[in-house]
Scaffold this motif. Sequence first.
Motif, PDB file in Angstrom:
ATOM      1  N   ASP A 180     -21.246 -18.616  65.055  1.00 49.12           N
ATOM      2  CA  ASP A 180     -20.546 -19.546  64.169  1.00 49.12           C
ATOM      3  C   ASP A 180     -19.498 -18.823  63.329  1.00 49.12           C
ATOM      4  O   ASP A 180     -18.427 -19.362  63.048  1.00 49.12           O
ATOM      5  CB  ASP A 180     -21.526 -20.215  63.198  1.00 49.12           C
ATOM      6  CG  ASP A 180     -22.624 -20.965  63.908  1.00 49.12           C
ATOM      7  OD1 ASP A 180     -22.310 -21.791  64.782  1.00 49.12           O
ATOM      8  OD2 ASP A 180     -23.802 -20.730  63.595  1.00 49.12           O
ATOM      9  N   SER A 181     -19.852 -17.620  62.888  1.00 48.89           N
ATOM     10  CA  SER A 181     -18.998 -16.843  61.998  1.00 48.89           C
ATOM     11  C   SER A 181     -18.978 -15.406  62.480  1.00 48.89           C
ATOM     12  O   SER A 181     -19.876 -14.973  63.221  1.00 48.89           O
ATOM     13  CB  SER A 181     -19.526 -16.883  60.554  1.00 48.89           C
ATOM     14  OG  SER A 181     -19.679 -18.215  60.105  1.00 48.89           O
ATOM     15  N   VAL A 182     -17.955 -14.663  62.056  1.00 51.25           N
ATOM     16  CA  VAL A 182     -17.848 -13.260  62.461  1.00 51.25           C
ATOM     17  C   VAL A 182     -17.483 -12.397  61.272  1.00 51.25           C
ATOM     18  O   VAL A 182     -16.813 -12.838  60.324  1.00 51.25           O
ATOM     19  CB  VAL A 182     -16.813 -13.063  63.589  1.00 51.25           C
ATOM     20  CG1 VAL A 182     -17.275 -13.725  64.868  1.00 51.25           C
ATOM     21  CG2 VAL A 182     -15.450 -13.575  63.190  1.00 51.25           C
ATOM     22  N   THR A 236     -20.923 -24.598  64.922  1.00 49.28           N
ATOM     23  CA  THR A 236     -20.877 -24.715  63.477  1.00 49.28           C
ATOM     24  C   THR A 236     -21.798 -25.831  63.014  1.00 49.28           C
ATOM     25  O   THR A 236     -21.759 -26.931  63.525  1.00 49.28           O
ATOM     26  CB  THR A 236     -19.441 -24.994  63.023  1.00 49.28           C
ATOM     27  OG1 THR A 236     -18.616 -23.929  63.492  1.00 49.28           O
ATOM     28  CG2 THR A 236     -19.360 -25.105  61.530  1.00 49.28           C
ATOM     29  N   ARG A 237     -22.601 -25.548  61.998  1.00 49.98           N
ATOM     30  CA  ARG A 237     -23.608 -26.509  61.538  1.00 49.98           C
ATOM     31  C   ARG A 237     -23.251 -27.140  60.207  1.00 49.98           C
ATOM     32  O   ARG A 237     -23.849 -28.095  59.794  1.00 49.98           O
ATOM     33  CB  ARG A 237     -24.972 -25.816  61.420  1.00 49.98           C
ATOM     34  CG  ARG A 237     -25.460 -25.273  62.751  1.00 49.98           C
ATOM     35  CD  ARG A 237     -26.781 -24.545  62.529  1.00 49.98           C
ATOM     36  NE  ARG A 237     -27.293 -24.029  63.777  1.00 49.98           N
ATOM     37  CZ  ARG A 237     -26.949 -22.881  64.312  1.00 49.98           C
ATOM     38  NH1 ARG A 237     -26.080 -22.127  63.708  1.00 49.98           N
ATOM     39  NH2 ARG A 237     -27.460 -22.476  65.453  1.00 49.98           N
ATOM     40  N   HIS A 238     -22.299 -26.544  59.480  1.00 51.69           N
ATOM     41  CA  HIS A 238     -21.970 -27.062  58.161  1.00 51.69           C
ATOM     42  C   HIS A 238     -20.464 -27.228  58.057  1.00 51.69           C
ATOM     43  O   HIS A 238     -19.696 -26.400  58.553  1.00 51.69           O
ATOM     44  CB  HIS A 238     -22.426 -26.086  57.060  1.00 51.69           C
ATOM     45  CG  HIS A 238     -23.906 -25.937  56.978  1.00 51.69           C
ATOM     46  ND1 HIS A 238     -24.728 -26.919  56.486  1.00 51.69           N
ATOM     47  CD2 HIS A 238     -24.720 -24.921  57.335  1.00 51.69           C
ATOM     48  CE1 HIS A 238     -25.981 -26.503  56.531  1.00 51.69           C
ATOM     49  NE2 HIS A 238     -26.000 -25.302  57.049  1.00 51.69           N
ATOM     50  N   ILE A 295     -25.122 -18.393  62.699  1.00 55.53           N
ATOM     51  CA  ILE A 295     -25.268 -17.222  63.553  1.00 55.53           C
ATOM     52  C   ILE A 295     -24.000 -16.406  63.360  1.00 55.53           C
ATOM     53  O   ILE A 295     -22.895 -16.866  63.654  1.00 55.53           O
ATOM     54  CB  ILE A 295     -25.460 -17.603  65.025  1.00 55.53           C
ATOM     55  CG1 ILE A 295     -26.754 -18.390  65.203  1.00 55.53           C
ATOM     56  CG2 ILE A 295     -25.491 -16.349  65.902  1.00 55.53           C
ATOM     57  CD1 ILE A 295     -26.990 -18.894  66.617  1.00 55.53           C
ATOM     58  N   VAL A 296     -24.168 -15.208  62.823  1.00 53.51           N
ATOM     59  CA  VAL A 296     -23.036 -14.368  62.426  1.00 53.51           C
ATOM     60  C   VAL A 296     -22.941 -13.179  63.369  1.00 53.51           C
ATOM     61  O   VAL A 296     -23.927 -12.441  63.550  1.00 53.51           O
ATOM     62  CB  VAL A 296     -23.194 -13.884  60.974  1.00 53.51           C
ATOM     63  CG1 VAL A 296     -22.022 -12.981  60.584  1.00 53.51           C
ATOM     64  CG2 VAL A 296     -23.305 -15.067  60.025  1.00 53.51           C
ATOM     65  N   GLY A 297     -21.781 -12.986  63.948  1.00 50.30           N
ATOM     66  CA  GLY A 297     -21.536 -11.805  64.756  1.00 50.30           C
ATOM     67  C   GLY A 297     -21.015 -10.688  63.873  1.00 50.30           C
ATOM     68  O   GLY A 297     -19.961 -10.821  63.250  1.00 50.30           O
ATOM     69  N   LEU A 298     -21.782  -9.602  63.783  1.00 57.25           N
ATOM     70  CA  LEU A 298     -21.367  -8.412  63.028  1.00 57.25           C
ATOM     71  C   LEU A 298     -20.742  -7.452  64.023  1.00 57.25           C
ATOM     72  O   LEU A 298     -21.446  -6.831  64.828  1.00 57.25           O
ATOM     73  CB  LEU A 298     -22.575  -7.790  62.328  1.00 57.25           C
ATOM     74  CG  LEU A 298     -22.324  -6.522  61.508  1.00 57.25           C
ATOM     75  CD1 LEU A 298     -21.355  -6.789  60.357  1.00 57.25           C
ATOM     76  CD2 LEU A 298     -23.640  -5.954  60.986  1.00 57.25           C
ATOM     77  N   MET A 299     -19.435  -7.342  63.987  1.00 50.83           N
ATOM     78  CA  MET A 299     -18.704  -6.684  65.060  1.00 50.83           C
ATOM     79  C   MET A 299     -17.971  -5.456  64.562  1.00 50.83           C
ATOM     80  O   MET A 299     -17.492  -5.408  63.435  1.00 50.83           O
ATOM     81  CB  MET A 299     -17.717  -7.676  65.685  1.00 50.83           C
ATOM     82  CG  MET A 299     -18.398  -8.922  66.226  1.00 50.83           C
ATOM     83  SD  MET A 299     -17.251 -10.204  66.762  1.00 50.83           S
ATOM     84  CE  MET A 299     -18.397 -11.439  67.402  1.00 50.83           C
ATOM     85  N   GLY A 300     -17.888  -4.468  65.426  1.00 53.37           N
ATOM     86  CA  GLY A 300     -17.190  -3.243  65.096  1.00 53.37           C
ATOM     87  C   GLY A 300     -17.480  -2.188  66.140  1.00 53.37           C
ATOM     88  O   GLY A 300     -18.450  -2.283  66.892  1.00 53.37           O
ATOM     89  N   SER A 301     -16.636  -1.177  66.174  1.00 52.77           N
ATOM     90  CA  SER A 301     -16.835  -0.075  67.110  1.00 52.77           C
ATOM     91  C   SER A 301     -17.981   0.802  66.626  1.00 52.77           C
ATOM     92  O   SER A 301     -18.495   0.639  65.510  1.00 52.77           O
ATOM     93  CB  SER A 301     -15.547   0.744  67.227  1.00 52.77           C
ATOM     94  OG  SER A 301     -15.128   1.185  65.942  1.00 52.77           O
ATOM     95  N   ASN A 302     -18.399   1.739  67.452  1.00 51.95           N
ATOM     96  CA  ASN A 302     -19.439   2.674  67.045  1.00 51.95           C
ATOM     97  C   ASN A 302     -18.986   3.438  65.807  1.00 51.95           C
ATOM     98  O   ASN A 302     -17.838   3.894  65.722  1.00 51.95           O
ATOM     99  CB  ASN A 302     -19.743   3.656  68.184  1.00 51.95           C
ATOM    100  CG  ASN A 302     -20.427   2.986  69.358  1.00 51.95           C
ATOM    101  OD1 ASN A 302     -21.089   1.960  69.194  1.00 51.95           O
ATOM    102  ND2 ASN A 302     -20.262   3.533  70.549  1.00 51.95           N
ATOM    103  N   GLY A 303     -19.882   3.575  64.834  1.00 49.35           N
ATOM    104  CA  GLY A 303     -19.554   4.290  63.608  1.00 49.35           C
ATOM    105  C   GLY A 303     -18.880   3.443  62.551  1.00 49.35           C
ATOM    106  O   GLY A 303     -18.436   3.965  61.518  1.00 49.35           O
ATOM    107  N   SER A 304     -18.818   2.126  62.769  1.00 50.18           N
ATOM    108  CA  SER A 304     -18.135   1.257  61.806  1.00 50.18           C
ATOM    109  C   SER A 304     -19.019   0.874  60.624  1.00 50.18           C
ATOM    110  O   SER A 304     -18.528   0.307  59.650  1.00 50.18           O
ATOM    111  CB  SER A 304     -17.641  -0.013  62.505  1.00 50.18           C
ATOM    112  OG  SER A 304     -18.726  -0.750  63.041  1.00 50.18           O
ATOM    113  N   GLY A 305     -20.333   1.142  60.710  1.00 50.87           N
ATOM    114  CA  GLY A 305     -21.234   0.837  59.599  1.00 50.87           C
ATOM    115  C   GLY A 305     -22.189  -0.305  59.875  1.00 50.87           C
ATOM    116  O   GLY A 305     -22.967  -0.685  58.991  1.00 50.87           O
ATOM    117  N   LYS A 306     -22.182  -0.845  61.092  1.00 53.29           N
ATOM    118  CA  LYS A 306     -23.020  -2.008  61.400  1.00 53.29           C
ATOM    119  C   LYS A 306     -24.509  -1.705  61.233  1.00 53.29           C
ATOM    120  O   LYS A 306     -25.235  -2.450  60.573  1.00 53.29           O
ATOM    121  CB  LYS A 306     -22.757  -2.495  62.839  1.00 53.29           C
ATOM    122  CG  LYS A 306     -21.325  -2.854  63.148  1.00 53.29           C
ATOM    123  CD  LYS A 306     -21.170  -3.516  64.494  1.00 53.29           C
ATOM    124  CE  LYS A 306     -21.716  -2.726  65.672  1.00 53.29           C
ATOM    125  NZ  LYS A 306     -20.990  -1.439  65.891  1.00 53.29           N
TER     126      LYS A 306
END
Length: 254
Positions: A218-220, A2-4, A55-66
């Motif tokens: 840092d974030s998800v 985390t930077r902020h 640094i943001v982790g965009l997480m989800g299963s296949n077909g989730s819209g990522k």
Amino acid sequence: MTRHPSARPTPAARFTSVPIPDGAEPLIRISHLTKAYRGRPALADLTLHLPAGRIVGLMGSNGSGKTTLLKILAGLLSEYDGRVRIGGHAPGPESKALVAFLPDADFLASGLKAEQAIAMFARLFPDFDADRARELVDFFGLPKDRSLKEMSKGMGEKLRVSLVMARRARVYLLDEPISGVDPAARDVILSGVLRNFDPEALMVISTHLIADVEPIVDSVVFLKDGRLLLAGDADDLRQAHGMSLDALFRKEYH
């Protein structure tokens, strides 16, 4: 990482936003974004603000819209409902100048060698740093005398990462950069992604391999069926739920 500093939500809170530092403006603003394919929603009423320096982790299963979300942010998909702004610009030529996008697909001709690919990127992108790309190629130990079709899948992914991360962008969008490669290659690729990364830039990494990226985010943001399921600071989520992000992902998507 985390930077902020950010306000800490209470453990009982349902996390639906990424913390924005006091006085900061989100670098990416998404409001009520909806995108459908042939009547089927890929994104549904998505609202999300992302600040620089994360640094943001965009997480989800296949077909989730990522992938759909990243393509909209990269300016590759249009005809959506809602509002999207990157650095104050709607997706288009001005926003594309701020964004470096690594798609989840080959985008280089198979006959290219590393130096030829570097020369091509230097012609295409004014913010491309050829020396930085060469440094990453050396870091990855990529062969200089082989074309892409003569490289392994992992080598090809490392070359593509070298090119995208050598742009001096404000936003980096990486779609499944470690999918389809072995665990050892995943670690090396993520190390290369972070090498000389501008701490004031924003990186969004799309993945379903949560355990691999958990140490660096840092974030998800969790997407499910095109909707925002959870979003927040990674440490806050771990503390509030008493488990790792990987375990939380498995629980929420069970």
